[in-house]
Design a protein around this motif. Structure first.
Motif, short mmCIF file in Angstrom:
data_model
loop_
_atom_site.label_atom_id
_atom_site.label_comp_id
_atom_site.label_asym_id
_atom_site.label_seq_id
_atom_site.Cartn_x
_atom_site.Cartn_y
_atom_site.Cartn_z
N ASP A 158 0.89 -1.12 0.07
CA ASP A 158 0.04 0.10 0.00
C ASP A 158 1.03 1.21 -0.19
N ILE A 191 0.97 4.18 -2.90
CA ILE A 191 0.72 5.66 -2.60
C ILE A 191 1.87 6.38 -3.11
N ALA A 231 1.26 6.76 -6.99
CA ALA A 231 0.23 7.64 -7.03
C ALA A 231 0.33 9.07 -7.45
N MET A 232 1.58 9.41 -6.89
CA MET A 232 1.99 10.93 -6.87
C MET A 232 2.41 11.10 -8.23
N PRO A 277 -1.93 9.38 -11.54
CA PRO A 277 -3.27 9.50 -11.08
C PRO A 277 -3.90 8.36 -11.09
N GLU A 278 -3.64 7.60 -12.33
CA GLU A 278 -4.90 6.51 -12.67
C GLU A 278 -4.67 5.52 -11.33
N LEU A 279 -3.80 5.44 -10.47
CA LEU A 279 -3.74 4.42 -9.23
C LEU A 279 -4.60 5.06 -8.35
N GLU A 280 -4.95 6.28 -8.29
CA GLU A 280 -5.81 6.83 -7.30
C GLU A 280 -7.47 6.74 -8.03
N GLU A 281 -7.64 6.52 -9.22
CA GLU A 281 -8.91 6.34 -9.82
C GLU A 281 -9.43 4.95 -9.65
N LYS A 307 -11.71 0.69 -4.18
CA LYS A 307 -11.14 -0.02 -3.02
C LYS A 307 -11.12 -1.44 -3.49
N GLN A 326 -8.38 -2.16 -6.03
CA GLN A 326 -7.27 -2.13 -5.45
C GLN A 326 -6.66 -3.28 -4.56
#
Length: 226
Positions: free
Chosen positions: A153, A157, A160-161, A164-168, A171, A174
């Motif tokens: 995790d 994170i 993701a900085m 941004p596709e990782l933040e989309e 849950k 993920q």
């Protein structure tokens, strides 16, 4: 390689491939489909037509129709069968003809096939390869013999900085991606899933010789420089 096949090499602004939600390593299934590729003579055809290419790329899709129509994997529903076949072909697309022949050889130990399929997963999905190199291998080199969901995790994170596709991702997605990575590592005997213990990789001489042609592949394993 651009497109849907071959090793993922990201360039500025490109998104990670994030479809590794199916089946862990898929080593047994990959062995069956690799055998189809050999039986149909496509490895020989590839060597004739693209002698300078390292990876088979989309050539592997030449067996897709047969694999699905004949249900060589023995999967009950057509949709599930097609989904698994497609996933296997994506990963096989990162392999060379030598690696495909090795995978298809019934005399090769299943542990060697699993090691090769871990490499193919890391090549096809850059995010998995980076996790293997930057977290799993680094933990081993630093003497930290465990890899946990929390480590994964934190890694995601950090990525993701810049992606941004990782933040989309939802849950649920993920969790599915994370679970499948740990399932694959367990099957490849890199991690004991029950207690997250990291297991040093001892590759056979045959696998080490094959991977030596692309030495960056050793970075996907908890082991020291070769």
């Amino acid at each position: 390689m651009p497109g849907s096949y071959g090793t993922e090499t990201l360039q500025g602004g490109e998104r990670y491939r994030l479809s590794f939600t199916v089946g862990g390593l898929l080593a047994s299934q990959s062995r069956i489909i690799a055998s189809l590729f050999i039986d149909n003579g496509y490895c020989d055809q590839f060597c004739r037509e693209q002698p300078d290419s390292i990876e088979l790329g989309e050539y592997v899709t030449l067996v897709r129709k047969r694999a699905i129509d004949e249900n060589v994997l023995g999967i009950r529903t057509q949709s599930a069968n097609a989904r698994v076949v497609n996933e296997v072909l994506k990963r096989l697309s990162t392999l060379s003809d030598v690696e495909i022949r090795f995978l298809a050889d019934q005399d090769v130990a299943l542990s060697d096939c699993r090691a090769l399929m871990w490499v193919s997963m890391c090549r096809y999905y850059a995010i998995v390869g980076e996790f293997a190199n930057e977290v799993v291998r680094d933990h081993y080199l630093l003497g930290d013999l465990s890899v946990t969901y929390e480590d994964y995790d934190r890694f995601m994170i950090g990525k993701a900085m810049w992606h941004p596709e990782l933040e989309e991702l939802s849950k649920a997605t993920q969790a599915k991606l994370r679970g499948n990575v740990f399932k694959a590592m367990d099957e490849a005997e890199l991690v004991k899933r029950k207690d997250n213990t990291l297991l040093p990789s001892i590759l056979s001489g045959s696998v080490a010789s094959i991977l030596g042609k692309r030495p960056e592949s050793f970075g996907f394993f908890p082991m020291r420089e070769r």
